[in-house]
Structures are given as structure tokens and as C-alpha cells.
Design a protein around this motif. Structure first.
Motif, PDB file in Angstrom:
ATOM      1  N   GLN A  27       0.951  -1.124   0.055  1.00  0.00           N
ATOM      2  CA  GLN A  27      -0.002  -0.053   0.044  1.00  0.00           C
ATOM      3  C   GLN A  27       0.995   1.255  -0.079  1.00  0.00           C
ATOM      4  O   GLN A  27       0.299   2.328  -0.380  1.00  0.00           O
ATOM      5  CB  GLN A  27      -0.906   0.088   1.132  1.00  0.00           C
ATOM      6  CG  GLN A  27      -1.955  -1.044   1.356  1.00  0.00           C
ATOM      7  CD  GLN A  27      -2.992  -1.085   0.072  1.00  0.00           C
ATOM      8  OE1 GLN A  27      -3.858  -0.140   0.194  1.00  0.00           O
ATOM      9  NE2 GLN A  27      -2.834  -2.084  -0.736  1.00  0.00           N
ATOM     10  N   LEU A  30      -2.382   5.896  -4.366  1.00  0.00           N
ATOM     11  CA  LEU A  30      -2.537   4.870  -2.951  1.00  0.00           C
ATOM     12  C   LEU A  30      -1.630   5.677  -1.770  1.00  0.00           C
ATOM     13  O   LEU A  30      -1.888   5.606  -0.789  1.00  0.00           O
ATOM     14  CB  LEU A  30      -2.278   3.488  -3.320  1.00  0.00           C
ATOM     15  CG  LEU A  30      -2.643   2.508  -2.361  1.00  0.00           C
ATOM     16  CD1 LEU A  30      -3.951   2.541  -1.961  1.00  0.00           C
ATOM     17  CD2 LEU A  30      -2.251   1.060  -2.810  1.00  0.00           C
ATOM     18  N   GLN A  52      -2.564   7.057   1.501  1.00  0.00           N
ATOM     19  CA  GLN A  52      -1.867   6.207   2.744  1.00  0.00           C
ATOM     20  C   GLN A  52      -1.249   7.232   3.881  1.00  0.00           C
ATOM     21  O   GLN A  52      -1.285   7.044   5.206  1.00  0.00           O
ATOM     22  CB  GLN A  52      -1.220   4.963   2.462  1.00  0.00           C
ATOM     23  CG  GLN A  52      -1.952   3.877   1.733  1.00  0.00           C
ATOM     24  CD  GLN A  52      -2.937   3.105   2.779  1.00  0.00           C
ATOM     25  OE1 GLN A  52      -3.026   3.764   3.745  1.00  0.00           O
ATOM     26  NE2 GLN A  52      -3.523   1.840   2.169  1.00  0.00           N
ATOM     27  N   ILE A  82      -9.137   4.595  -0.088  1.00  0.00           N
ATOM     28  CA  ILE A  82      -8.283   3.608  -0.531  1.00  0.00           C
ATOM     29  C   ILE A  82      -8.798   2.234  -0.794  1.00  0.00           C
ATOM     30  O   ILE A  82      -8.292   1.769  -1.669  1.00  0.00           O
ATOM     31  CB  ILE A  82      -7.269   3.543   1.020  1.00  0.00           C
ATOM     32  CG1 ILE A  82      -6.507   4.649   1.429  1.00  0.00           C
ATOM     33  CG2 ILE A  82      -6.390   2.225   1.012  1.00  0.00           C
ATOM     34  CD1 ILE A  82      -5.904   4.707   2.717  1.00  0.00           C
ATOM     35  N   ASN A 138      -7.793   0.248  -4.272  1.00  0.00           N
ATOM     36  CA  ASN A 138      -7.436  -1.220  -4.423  1.00  0.00           C
ATOM     37  C   ASN A 138      -8.538  -2.181  -5.219  1.00  0.00           C
ATOM     38  O   ASN A 138      -8.001  -2.951  -5.858  1.00  0.00           O
ATOM     39  CB  ASN A 138      -7.387  -1.784  -2.900  1.00  0.00           C
ATOM     40  CG  ASN A 138      -6.187  -1.277  -2.125  1.00  0.00           C
ATOM     41  OD1 ASN A 138      -5.237  -1.305  -2.638  1.00  0.00           O
ATOM     42  ND2 ASN A 138      -6.236  -1.055  -0.793  1.00  0.00           N
TER      43      ASN A 138
END
Length: 565
Positions: A297, A336, A340, A359, A363
Motif C-alpha cells: 500500500q 494510493l 496512505q 483507499i 485497491n
């Protein structure tokens, strides 16, 4: 790989082979060779049982399974503790009382020679195939990732195992598995700590779990009754119990581990140890895979983890399409990473929740890109394996671990392959010697049968190398081994349960029922009639039901006898 990695890898493997050969150099009798002199204590048995089941496939495929699908696979093992209790209560006392070398010896005293022979042959078929897969699995993955020659790898792994297994028998397997499990546990624990260390400073373990949970990776329990779902609480408790009963109670590769115990109690305690530790161990290995997901991530990951498949598509007419997907993936990686980092610094609960949802969407989009990449790979090479679960963890190891630890983790993978394969070859040689050769050529001395065991073990080693050389990748390697077992295990377990508990059913009915059941199960698997875990329950129920029916209706059915165990 650097020089230090080669030193660690080669030094570890050579030490295991030499240690196993040296520790068992004094074997003189069949009892020494096949039962290790009956001097194993409970913790040696427990570690040996765990090492036999935990092949290289476990440490390559399981983290990748968690990376893609989350922790739900752990439900597969929920039935194992139940099975351990039943085996300790029913199976082990009978085996110890009869002082058997193999599980199948008991079936001749209960039924007849042909039933014993049929069951032994079913074991030899499925375990012979599985032995080839346990060699092939790490070889094909390491070959694809490191560029090593596949056939040399297969021959190398097989030869190392053959050296100490043929020379030392059961005791060699047991004593080396203790060293192998120590290496395996140390390597996996170090990998887990390094993954956590590689996460940004603001991301704690609790934050990492939140990220994984937001993406569905921590969904452990599924209580649905969806028959098409392979891994649910019910398939684990019911199908998993029957699979574990079959594997640990009737598969000679496991039975031989606890037959080497110095007493009934030591054997039982070894299995109980396995029942207590196996589920936590698998949970931890899956958690490693989840943490690899969290690591990616914050760090760029490849669109597809199998470098051989990527090479195929980049050398095809679909290269530009694949590169366009890679560009989209890079853009998503950047988004991403930004989300994060924002999540890690904000303290506002509402903003955290919003960021987690964003997020999750990224994904999901990334997974759609991966699915498109698999389609392109299949178009470029219809023979290519598009499922890359087995390559996730090895990719992380080779691209992120420091020098020296790469060699250690590769040693973990190869040690696991060697430990599992050694148990399988040891059991295949024992079963062939005791259930087929010795039973049909009686009267030879102990030394003759010990040498025969060594030759049969060597023969099965060559067969395993041959199977590995012609094998092909399946959807997921850890599933492949369990599928092979599930096709045969339910039938074999049913035969043993008939022997233990249904005293009025005799050999003729059991033998015919076993053949009919095996044909039905193979057909059900070929048409994908149900998730493979349920084949264990269905196979067990079928053979028992058909045998009871045949015993009732056969005009020449044998009369019940008063024989006892």
C-alpha cells in the motif's frame, strides 16, 4: 542474490543433509529404519508432524493467498484440532497395540489381504503424486523468479532429500525436521518483523490492521452456507475434520511420524501439540501475507508477480496493451501512497474513515487492472498460468530483504520442501516394503527387508523427481496438494471407520464399495460437482453406505465373525 546469500543458502542445506546422515548412521534393522528405534519423544513427534504437513507450498502459497483473498483460508484448518483428539482416542491405541509398521497392516487382520493392498495402493498413488508436487512447487517458482534452470532445481532438491532419507530412514527424517522447523520459524518471524519495520514510522501495527481490515483482508469467519464458497466455517469444521482425520489418521507419511514414538502417551502428546499449534501457525503465515499487502500500500507492486508470464506478454503483440495497464497501475500506486500518507498523519476520525473508503476504491480498481493483465497474458500465451498468488511472497523476499536474509528465506522454502518430501518418500518406501513386498515375499531376514526399504525409497525418490519434471502449475499450489488428497482420503478414511466401528461389514463388501466410491469421487471432481473439501465427507459416507448396503444384499456375503482388534 549476493555471495552472502549463497553461503547462507548452501551452508544451511548441506548442514541438514550431513546432520541427518551422520545422526542415523547406525541403523541396522527394519525397526531402526522404519520406526527410528521407537525412541522419539513427544515434541520431536509434534515438530515432525508439523514439518511433514508444512511443505514449501505452505510458505510460498499461503502468504499469496492472504495477499489476494485475506485470512479466510485459515478456516480450512478449523477441523484439525477435532481430528487430533479423535485420532489420539481411536487410531493411535489400535496401531500401538498391534505394533504395526504401517496403518494398512491393520486392515488385513480386520478384512483381508486384497483390502489392505487396495488401500495401500490408493495411498501410493496419491502420495506419489503429492511428493512430485512438493518438489515441483518451489522449483517452478524459484526458476521463474531467479532464472535458475527448472530441471536442475528439481533434480537438486530431489537428490538432497534422497541422500539422507535413503541412508537414515524414519529417524533421519525426524531429526532433520527439528532443524528445518527451527530455520522455518526463525525465517518467517524475521520476515514479519522486517515488514513491520519497512512501514512508514507513523503506521503502527494497529494502523496496518485497520488498512487490511478496510480492504476485507481480515475477514476470518464466513458462516454462510454458500456451497460454492470453498472456505467457510462449515467447510472447515466438517470437511476439514474429515480431511485431517484421513491425512493424520490413515496417511502413512503422518502415521509413520507418531509410530516412532517411545510410548503411546508420547505419540498422543505429539499429535496434541500439533493440534494446538497448527492453527496459530497457519494464522501467522496468513498474517505475514496480509502485512505484505499493507507493505505494498506504501510501495509500488508489479501488475503481475510472475516474471515468466510478464515476459511472455511483453514479447507478444499485446505488449503495448500491457504497458498501458502498467502505466495506469503506476498512477494508482502514486494515488494510493498519497492517501496512505494522509491517513497516517491525520487525527480526525471522520477524515480517517473517508480516506479508508478512498483507499478501498483504489485497491478495487487496482484488482480490476490485475484481472485485465491476466486476460492479456492468457491471450499472449494460452498455456501460461495467470494466477500469481504463489509468486507474491518470493517477489517480496527477493526485492526487499537485506543481503543474507534472502539466503535464509530461500533456505526456509527449500528446507520446507525437503522436510515434507522426506516424510513422503520415507512413507512410500515403508508402505511398498511392508504392505506389498514383504507380505508377498515372506521369510527373508531383517537385513534384507531393510535394504529393500532403502531401494524402494530411492525408487520413489526417482518417481517423485519424474512427476515434478512433467507437472504443470495449478490455480494455487497449496490447493492442488489438498485436492489430490481429497480425491482419495475420504474413501480411505471410510474403510478405516468401517474397520473400527462397523463390525458386521466384511471384506468383500468393503472392497467392492471402495472401488465404486473411488470411481464416483474421481468423476465428481472431474465435473466440479462440489468444493474439494466436501469430497472427503462424501467419499467417507459413500464407501460406508455402499459397504453396509452390499453386506446386506450380497447373496454370498460373509457371515459376521467374532474377531476382535
Amino acid at each position: 542474490m549476493q555471495q552472502i546469500d549463497w553461503i547462507v543458502l548452501i551452508g544451511t542445506l548441506v548442514f541438514i543433509v550431513l546432520y541427518g546422515t551422520w545422526k542415523t548412521r547406525k541403523n541396522k534393522t527394519v525397526d531402526d529404519y522404519l520406526k527410528g528405534g521407537n525412541d522419539a519423544n513427544w515434541w520431536t513427534i509434534g515438530l515432525s508432524v508439523m514439518a511433514t504437513q508444512a511443505s514449501a507450498i505452505t510458505f510460498l502459497s499461503t502468504p499469496g493467498q492472504a495477499f489476494h483473498d485475506g485470512m479466510g483460508f485459515v478456516q480450512f484448518y478449523f477441523g484439525l484440532p477435532i481430528a487430533m483428539i479423535i485420532i489420539c482416542w481411536v487410531f493411535i491405541p489400535i496401531y500401538h497395540r498391534l505394533k504395526v509398521y504401517t496403518a494398512y497392516e491393520y486392515l488385513e487382520s480386520r478384512f483381508d489381504l486384497k483390502t489392505r493392498t487396495l488401500t495401500a495402493i490408493l495411498f501410493l498413488i496419491q502420495r506419489g503424486l503429492a511428493a512430485g508436487i512438493t518438489i515441483f512447487a518451489p522449483a517452478i517458482i524459484l526458476s521463474a523468479v531467479l532464472g535458475w534452470n527448472l530441471h536442475y532445481l528439481i533434480i537438486g532438491i530431489g537428490t538432497l532429500v534422497i541422500i539422507y532419507t535413503v541412508s537414515g530412514g524414519t529417524k533421519a527424517v525426524s531429526v532433520t525436521q527439528k532443524q528445518q522447523m527451527a530455520i522455518i520459524f526463525a525465517g518467517m518471524f524475521i520476515a514479519f518483523l522486517l515488514i513491520l519495520n519497512y512501514l512508514p514510522l507513523d503506521i503502527s501495527f494497529t494502523n496496518a490492521l485497520e488498512i487490511a481490515g478496510a480492504n476485507g483482508k481480515l475477514d476470518v469467519l464466513d458462516f454462510s452456507f454458500d456451497f460454492k464458497n470453498r472456505y467457510t466455517f462449515w467447510s472447515g469444521i466438517i470437511g476439514g475434520t474429515f480431511l485431517a482425520l484421513s491425512y493424520f489418521g490413515t496417511d502413512q507419511s503422518q502415521v509413520q511420524r507418531y509410530l516412532s514414538g517411545r510410548s503411546l502417551r508420547q505419540s498422543q502428546m505429539g499429535l496434541i501439540m500439533n493440534g494446538l499449534l497448527k492453527v496459530p501457525m497457519q494464522f501467522f503465515i496468513l498474517l505475514v501475507g496480509v502485512m505484505v499487502f499493507v507493505f505494498y500500500q506504501f510501495n509500488a507492486s508489479p501488475l503481475h508477480f510472475n516474471p515468466a508470464a510478464v515476459k511472455d506478454v511483453k514479447e507478444s503483440a499485446y505488449a503495448s496493451n500491457y504497458e498501458a495497464l502498467e502505466a495506469e497501475k503506476q498512477s494508482l500506486d502514486k494515488q494510493l501512497n498519497e492517501k496512505q500518507i494522509a491517513y497516517s498523519v491525520t487525527e480526525d476520525a471522520s477524515e480517517k474513515e473517508t480516506l479508508l473508503e478512498e483507499i478501498k476504491i483504489i485497491n478495487v480498481t487496482e484488482e480490476e487492472l490485475r484481472e485485465q493483465s491476466r486476460g492479456l497474458i492468457k491471450k499472449a500465451n494460452p498455456e501460461a498460468e495467470t494466477n500469481d498468488k504463489d509468486y507474491v511472497f518470493i517477489h517480496f523476499i527477493l526485492n526487499n530483504l537485506p543481503r543474507g536474509l534472502i539466503g535464509l528465506l530461500l533456505a526456509v522454502i527449500l528446507s520446507a520442501a525437503m522436510s515434507s518430501t522426506a516424510s513422503e518418500l520415507n512413507a512410500l518406501g515403508s508402505t511398498t516394503t511392508i504392505d506389498l513386498y514383504k507380505r508377498n515375499t515372506p521369510g527373508k531376514d531383517e537385513k534384507h527387508y531393510m535394504h529393500a526399504s532403502k531401494w524402494f525409497t530411492l525408487l520413489w525418490g526417482v518417481v517423485a523427481i519424474g512427476v515434478a519434471s512433467v507437472a504443470n502449475l495449478f490455480e494455487n499450489l497449496i490447493e492442488l496438494v489438498n485436492i489430490i488428497g481429497s480425491i482419495f482420503y475420504g474413501n480411505v478414511l471410510g474403510i478405516f471407520l468401517l474397520a473400527f466401528f462397523v463390525r458386521f461389514v466384511k471384506s468383500k463388501a468393503t472392497f467392492i464399495a471402495a472401488i465404486i466410491t473411488q470411481l464416483i469421487i474421481v468423476y465428481m471432481w472431474s465435473v466440479d460437482a462440489m468444493p474439494y473439501l466436501w469430497l472427503n465427507l462424501v467419499g467417507c459416507a459413500l464407501v460406508m453406505g455402499i459397504a453396509v448396503l452390499l453386506q446386506t444384499v450380497l447373496p454370498n456375503a460373509e457371515k459376521p465373525s467374532k474377531e476382535t482388534d
